[in-house]
Design an enzyme around this catalytic site. Structure first.
Site, PDB file in Angstrom:
ATOM      1  N   LYS A   1       0.834  -1.208   0.000  1.00 19.58           N
ATOM      2  CA  LYS A   1       0.000   0.000   0.000  1.00 19.58           C
ATOM      3  C   LYS A   1       0.866   1.255   0.000  1.00 19.58           C
ATOM      4  O   LYS A   1       0.620   2.187  -0.774  1.00 19.58           O
ATOM      5  CB  LYS A   1      -0.895  -0.006   1.249  1.00 19.58           C
ATOM      6  CG  LYS A   1      -1.553   1.307   1.563  1.00 19.58           C
ATOM      7  CD  LYS A   1      -2.428   1.214   2.781  1.00 19.58           C
ATOM      8  CE  LYS A   1      -1.792   1.621   4.082  1.00 19.58           C
ATOM      9  NZ  LYS A   1      -1.477   3.040   4.243  1.00 19.58           N
ATOM     10  N   ASN A   2       1.873   1.282   0.870  1.00 17.42           N
ATOM     11  CA  ASN A   2       2.638   2.519   1.034  1.00 17.42           C
ATOM     12  C   ASN A   2       3.631   2.780  -0.095  1.00 17.42           C
ATOM     13  O   ASN A   2       4.209   3.859  -0.168  1.00 17.42           O
ATOM     14  CB  ASN A   2       3.360   2.529   2.390  1.00 17.42           C
ATOM     15  CG  ASN A   2       2.381   2.721   3.538  1.00 17.42           C
ATOM     16  OD1 ASN A   2       1.193   2.974   3.306  1.00 17.42           O
ATOM     17  ND2 ASN A   2       2.862   2.598   4.756  1.00 17.42           N
TER      18      ASN A   2
ATOM     19  N   CYS B   1      -4.060  13.071  13.584  1.00 22.23           N
ATOM     20  CA  CYS B   1      -4.909  11.892  13.581  1.00 22.23           C
ATOM     21  C   CYS B   1      -4.661  11.136  14.864  1.00 22.23           C
ATOM     22  O   CYS B   1      -3.834  11.561  15.674  1.00 22.23           O
ATOM     23  CB  CYS B   1      -4.664  11.029  12.346  1.00 22.23           C
ATOM     24  SG  CYS B   1      -3.101  10.187  12.373  1.00 22.23           S
TER      25      CYS B   1
ATOM     26  N   ARG C   1       1.278  14.475  13.597  1.00 20.19           N
ATOM     27  CA  ARG C   1       1.536  14.344  12.170  1.00 20.19           C
ATOM     28  C   ARG C   1       1.598  15.674  11.407  1.00 20.19           C
ATOM     29  O   ARG C   1       0.778  15.948  10.523  1.00 20.19           O
ATOM     30  CB  ARG C   1       0.513  13.394  11.543  1.00 20.19           C
ATOM     31  CG  ARG C   1       0.437  12.092  12.309  1.00 20.19           C
ATOM     32  CD  ARG C   1      -0.202  10.997  11.553  1.00 20.19           C
ATOM     33  NE  ARG C   1       0.667  10.431  10.534  1.00 20.19           N
ATOM     34  CZ  ARG C   1       0.316   9.422   9.759  1.00 20.19           C
ATOM     35  NH1 ARG C   1      -0.872   8.894   9.871  1.00 20.19           N
ATOM     36  NH2 ARG C   1       1.158   8.947   8.861  1.00 20.19           N
TER      37      ARG C   1
ATOM     38  N   ASP D   1       4.651   0.705  12.162  1.00 16.17           N
ATOM     39  CA  ASP D   1       3.420   0.072  11.663  1.00 16.17           C
ATOM     40  C   ASP D   1       3.299  -1.394  12.088  1.00 16.17           C
ATOM     41  O   ASP D   1       2.295  -2.043  11.781  1.00 16.17           O
ATOM     42  CB  ASP D   1       3.353   0.179  10.135  1.00 16.17           C
ATOM     43  CG  ASP D   1       3.015   1.594   9.670  1.00 16.17           C
ATOM     44  OD1 ASP D   1       2.672   2.434  10.526  1.00 16.17           O
ATOM     45  OD2 ASP D   1       3.092   1.855   8.450  1.00 16.17           O
TER      46      ASP D   1
ATOM     47  N   ARG E   1      -9.009   0.073   5.046  1.00 19.07           N
ATOM     48  CA  ARG E   1      -8.137   1.039   4.361  1.00 19.07           C
ATOM     49  C   ARG E   1      -6.855   0.363   3.876  1.00 19.07           C
ATOM     50  O   ARG E   1      -6.282   0.781   2.875  1.00 19.07           O
ATOM     51  CB  ARG E   1      -7.741   2.170   5.324  1.00 19.07           C
ATOM     52  CG  ARG E   1      -8.844   3.167   5.606  1.00 19.07           C
ATOM     53  CD  ARG E   1      -8.291   4.322   6.409  1.00 19.07           C
ATOM     54  NE  ARG E   1      -6.954   4.625   5.927  1.00 19.07           N
ATOM     55  CZ  ARG E   1      -5.965   5.112   6.669  1.00 19.07           C
ATOM     56  NH1 ARG E   1      -6.164   5.391   7.927  1.00 19.07           N
ATOM     57  NH2 ARG E   1      -4.777   5.353   6.152  1.00 19.07           N
TER      58      ARG E   1
END
Ligand code: UD1
Length: 424
Positions: free
Chosen positions: A22-23, A120, A125, A311, A403
């Site tokens: 994803k990233n 968030c 962030r 993560d 997501r």
């Protein structure tokens, strides 16, 4: 709204294929704004964050088509779209990573208006380093009314550092690198992020005609070029998804094999799993994880790559709740990223959070209950805990999980978990 319901206590066995990262996919898709002609990108996962970015890119004039084999075709007809440069609040607020259109827009269309992503649940962030980098290349930037508005003629290469209070910035490096590829002259980025996803973006750009050297190192040198062309590219496997499945094997004391993994991207994760007592065997693009009942507590500190990824912190926390003895997790990237600790405590975990450290004492068992997902990786940690908890765990607000994980419950079921998605 859907929830995931898990009956814990089933040992996982079998093989699972890991999706594209994803990233890596997000900044690479955004970088298509820079290219003249269509690109075909293989391995892009079918998840909500990709759908959100697709909408943003379509608003900016992109044509995006997903083929049956999962390849995404992305085309921008630049002459028709020069006046489109806005990423609106409605979409950026769904996904912070939308900020990665800033660099491509400012360098290619000379204007960018991107909603301020704000904070968030995992922490503040800020985007000061993104702005610092783009400004250093010569753009004028205004940050009023909730938007980052940038304008520039052709950007000019320069030397800059992306070092911040918590180390470098992953998406900030992506933004400055994508802005610099079409700038006049040479840009040197010191303290650049070295994450595999940043490397993948650089390789994609080089295939499209960019001149980036130092890939994977903390100094990137980018010689500006006049234009870039469309390419066929396959993105790297998702190391965080792979790590999450490894811990699914570990926490259930199971025996699973992951396909489509680059184990060299997971060195920190694999080293820690071995320290806990797992047997991990990598052969080519597969990794096998063999659990047992003799795990040891460990200490973990999250760091920029090649260190332990933040993560993976929530997933390790879930695992360590089931390991006898005291483990300590220190969070160096997002010091407040412990929302999952309170939910794990509701399942019977013994976790004490002190500042940016969490002290975890293993308990004989976790108990199923209702838990709420606060963010993507916290959700992964709670699902993992549910796989070993006694009785049934109801994981609510799984839109966070959707997501970033494609059909997580189906893939866990295939490995022997008793888990289903239910419309609440
Ligand atoms: C990316 C990843 C995210 C991961 C994070 C850290 C994507 C889409 N997301 O997020 O999953 O958790 O890297 O590995 O790739 N910071 C500043 N100023 C800035 C930017 C960041 O101070 O301008 C700080 C952040 O608050 C944080 C640290 O730097 O403490 C690292 O953040 P950063 O690497 O920018 O995270 P993202 O790129 O947003």
């Amino acid at each position: 709204m859907d929830k995931i319901v898990i009956e814990g206590g089933h040992r996982l066995e079998g093989t699972v294929r890991i999706n594209g990262a994803k990233n890596a996919a997000l900044p690479i898709m955004a970088a298509c704004l820079l290219l003249n002609g269509p690109s075909r990108i293989k391995g892009i996962p079918n998840i909500d964050d990709i759908h959100t970015l697709s909408k943003i890119l379509e608003n900016l004039g992109g044509q995006i088509k997903r083929n049956t084999d999962g390849t995404l075709e992305i085309t921008f007809m630049d002459r028709e779209n020069q006046d489109k440069f806005t990423a609106p609040y409605e979409l950026v607020s769904k996904m912070r990573a939308s900020i990665c259109v800033l660099g491509p827009l400012i360098t290619k269309r000379h204007k960018a208006k991107v909603s301020y992503p704000g904070g968030c649940v995992i922490g503040q962030r800020p985007v000061d380093l993104h702005i610092k980098g783009i400004k250093a290349l010569g753009a004028q930037i205004d940050t009023t009314e909730g938007y980052i508005t940038a304008s520039a003629d052709r950007l000019k290469g320069t030397e800059l550092s992306l070092k911040g209070e918590h180390g470098t910035t992953v998406l900030g490096t992506c933004n400055v690198m994508t802005a610099a590829v079409l700038a006049e002259g040479t840009t040197i980025i010191e303290d650049a992020a070295r994450e595999p996803e940043v490397q993948d973006l650089a390789r994609f750009l080089n295939k499209a005609g960019a001149k980036i050297t130092g890939i994977g190192e903390s100094t990137l040198t980018i010689e500006g070029v006049r234009e870039l062309h469309g390419v066929d590219y396959e993105i790297i496997p998702d190391r965080i998804e792979a790590g999450t499945f490894m811990i699914a094997g570990a926490i259930t004391r199971g025996n699973i094999t992951l396909e489509n993994v680059k184990s060299e991207h997971l060195t920190a994760v694999i080293d820690k799993l071995k320290e806990i007592g797992l047997e991990i065997i990598s052969v080519g693009n597969t990794v096998s994880v063999k659990g047992n009942n003799l795990y040891h507590p460990i200490d973990i500190t999250t760091m920029p790559y090649p260190g332990m990824p933040t993560d993976m912190q929530a997933q390790f926390m879930a695992l360590l709740c089931t390991v006898e003895g005291k483990s300590i997790i220190t969070e160096k990237i997002f010091p407040d990223r412990f929302m999952h600790a309170a939910e794990l405590r509701r399942m019977g975990a013994d976790i004490r959070v002190e500042g940016s450290c969490a002290v975890i004492k293993g308990v004989p068992f976790l108990s199923g209950t209702n838990v709420q997902v606060s963010d993507l990786r916290a959700g992964a940690g709670l699902v993992l805990a549910g796989l070993v908890a006694k009785d049934v765990t109801h994981v609510h607000r799984i839109y966070h999980l959707d997501r970033g994980y494609e059909r997580l419950e189906e893939r866990l079921s295939k490995l022997g978990a008793v888990v289903k998605r239910v419309d609440e």
